[in-house]
Design a protein around this motif. Structure first.
Motif, mmCIF file in Angstrom:
data_model
loop_
_atom_site.group_PDB
_atom_site.id
_atom_site.type_symbol
_atom_site.label_atom_id
_atom_site.label_comp_id
_atom_site.label_asym_id
_atom_site.label_seq_id
_atom_site.Cartn_x
_atom_site.Cartn_y
_atom_site.Cartn_z
ATOM 1 N N UNK A 31 -22.819 -7.396 81.770
ATOM 2 C CA UNK A 31 -23.231 -7.402 80.282
ATOM 3 C C UNK A 31 -21.995 -6.834 79.630
ATOM 4 N N UNK A 32 -22.355 -6.655 78.323
ATOM 5 C CA UNK A 32 -21.226 -5.939 77.538
ATOM 6 C C UNK A 32 -20.736 -4.570 77.961
ATOM 7 N N UNK A 33 -21.487 -3.925 78.689
ATOM 8 C CA UNK A 33 -21.092 -2.431 79.237
ATOM 9 C C UNK A 33 -20.547 -2.633 80.606
ATOM 10 N N UNK A 34 -20.318 -3.885 81.110
ATOM 11 C CA UNK A 34 -19.689 -4.098 82.417
ATOM 12 C C UNK A 34 -20.550 -3.951 83.730
ATOM 13 N N UNK A 35 -21.950 -3.790 83.342
ATOM 14 C CA UNK A 35 -22.735 -3.648 84.405
ATOM 15 C C UNK A 35 -23.202 -5.234 84.774
ATOM 16 N N UNK A 36 -23.110 -5.239 86.406
ATOM 17 C CA UNK A 36 -23.309 -6.366 86.691
ATOM 18 C C UNK A 36 -24.770 -6.911 86.741
#
Length: 108
Positions: A31-36
């Motif tokens: 996602x935009x926050x880098x969470x896979x």
């Protein structure tokens, strides 16, 4: 971490596209926050739980676990979901991570 151990099993974050033409797992994403998360498409519509049922059926088949061990623990009405898989956390984590590694190696 895509596969997260819990007291009664593991959880996996998903990004689901309903009415996606066919039921398939597209691979990993962030996602935009880098969470896979794991990206999925299902052909069913997102009404009356049809798409959620298709997601759980698809994952149960892919991971070789009974459908009854899977449940959606968050995001039931949204595209971003968290699925719980009940069972031995160590076994499930190893099984799903091995499956994820083989998913990366598949040709597109």
């Amino acid at each position: 971490m895509l596969v997260k151990p819990t007291a009664g099993g593991v959880t996996v974050r998903l990004r689901v596209t309903p009415r996606g033409g066919s039921d398939r797992i597209e691979g990993r994403g962030e996602d935009a926050d880098g969470v896979p998360h794991l990206r999925l498409r299902v052909s069913d519509v997102a009404e009356k739980g049809k798409a959620n049922a298709a997601v759980l059926k698809l994952l149960a088949k892919a991971w070789g676990v009974p459908r009854s061990t899977l449940s959606i623990v968050s995001g039931e009405t949204g595209r971003n979901k968290t699925v719980a898989v009940a069972g031995d956390p160590g076994d499930l984590r190893g099984r799903i991570e091995t499956w994820l590694e083989s998913l990366v190696e598949r040709p597109k």
